[in-house]
Design an enzyme around this catalytic site. Structure first.
Site: not given
Ligand SMILES: *Cc1c(COP(=O)(O)O)cnc(C)c1O
Length: 398
Positions: A60, A159, A288, A336
């Site tokens: 992701k 969550r 700056y 920047m």
């Molecule tokens: C992002 C995520 C992971 C991976 O987590 P890491 O700590 O980077 O290994 C696993 N499961 C879910 C549901 C996640 O959102």
């Protein structure tokens, strides 16, 4: 973006100059992705797991800033069998690149248009609520499509997911719905990176209890999973049928106490070039707001990277970089597009020299953990913070 994926041998013609594209994108600032380090980490993880535990590569957020397509390909080649992403768009990107491995969408997908897209791109959603399951079933009936789905239980993360004590009702409902095929049941841990395991054990117990009740109803579930990187490295009883690994694959440890488990190599490096060198008088303000005033005559180097590239402005005057193998302090406010270094102690520094912000130069190195520590955040956030303005260049091709 073409630049981020194919930095190899394409030749760009501009007036009478011919450039190797790989040289052009090394002009200003860039991110190097060591594919051989990634392969190493995946192999290490694969060897650490029992042969019947599947490795799901979490790619992701553009593979935590590493470039999702290439990372997914390398991970699949070296031992991952499935992929996970957070959004529909991230899944489509992988499919459009020709990746055919199973892909799970970890984030919530709720509306009919998105469900149609899941079917079209053969992406497997996470179902988190009763209502969502019903919406899916209706839409899939209209589309006359069946989807493999992953059911999410909330065992204490608060969550996504149905609360663990409603697991039997939830699973029974989805089990009865046509067009939905349960591919797995999973949950996510809130404290796997902490030394104190009480919360993690509580979550595991809730998961176990829920699964036992579901089994007792005669519903068989093909795959159970609970572990992220920290859980993989801290407790084998959390591995179940599959583990979802992000951070460790990118070569970082989720916590210092997990460093003795397996050998990981950082995959990402951030580099930029020096664009100007000059000497300024003692008592001169730099950048700056004049947050930095020189104490002595100072040789400064201007480097072409800034907060628009993902170097947090909060690191101003606290950042160290590597230049010619040595640690060099950054001075004044990070701007920047540019930063300034104090290179008074390095007489030979010249325009075109490469500065390493994260990575290794000679014997010394700077890690995303170092930045995270200074900023009071976590390495996950640092990795995700590098912007698309920085081309991703693959090295160590394997
Ligand atoms: C992002 C995520 C992971 C991976 O987590 P890491 O700590 O980077 O290994 C696993 N499961 C879910 C549901 C996640 O959102």
């Amino acid at each position: 973006m073409v630049l981020s994926q194919e930095p190899t041998t394409t030749v760009v013609t501009r007036s009478r100059y011919n450039y190797q594209l790989s040289e052009i994108i090394r002009q200003r600032a860039w991110v190097e992705i060591d594919q051989s380090a990634l392969a190493h980490n995946v192999r290490q993880l694969r060897a650490f797991l029992s042969p019947d535990t599947e490795l799901m590569a979490v790619v992701k957020a553009d593979a935590y800033g590493h470039g999702a397509i290439k990372v997914a390909q390398t991970a699949l080649q070296y031992g991952a069998s499935r992929l996970a992403i957070a959004t529909l768009g991230e899944g489509i990107e992988l499919r459009e690149a020709g990746i055919i491995a199973p892909i799970v969408v970890l984030g919530a997908v709720n509306n009919p248009e998105e469900i149609a897209a899941l079917c079209h791109w053969k992406l497997q959603p996470t179902i988190c609520t009763f209502q969502q399951a019903i919406t899916f079933s209706k839409t899939l009936a209209e589309l006359e499509q069946t989807l493999s789905v992953h059911l999410k239980l909330d065992t204490g993360m608060s969550r996504l997911g149905t609360l663990w004590h409603q697991a039997t009702e939830f699973v029974t409902l989805v089990h009865q719905l046509p067009y939905l095929k349960i591919a797995s049941i999973y949950s996510h841990l809130a404290t796997a990176d902490e030394l104190e395991p009480t919360v993690m054990k509580m979550q595991q117990q809730r998961f176990k209890d829920a699964i036992e009740k579901i089994k007792a109803m005669g519903i068989s579930i093909p795959c159970l999973h609970l572990a992220n990187s920290a859980a993989v490295l801290s407790d084998r009883s959390l591995h179940y049928d599959l583990v979802r690994v992000g951070l460790a694959m990118y070569g970082l440890y989720p916590a210092p106490h997990l460093k003795s488990t397996i050998d990981l190599k950082p995959v990402l490096q951030v580099k930029a070039k020096i664009t100007q060198v000059k000497t300024i008088a003692a008592g001169t303000g730099v950048s700056y707001g004049y947050q930095y005033i020189t104490q002595r005559e100072t040789k400064i180097a201007v480097v072409s990277i800034g907060y628009a590239d993902g170097v947090p402005r909060n690191l101003s005057n606290r950042l160290k970089v590597l230049l010619r193998g040595q640690y060099v302090p950054q001075i004044g406010a990070i701007t920047m597009d540019q930063i300034m270094l104090d290179v008074t102690n390095l007489p030979d520094v010249e325009v075109g020299d490469i500065v390493t912000l994260i990575g290794k130069d000679g014997e010394n190195s700077i890690s995303a953990d170092d930045w995270a520590k200074t900023l009071g955040t976590i390495s996950w956030e640092i990795l995700c913070s590098f912007k698309h303005r920085l081309p991703r260049i693959s090295t160590g091709e394997c």
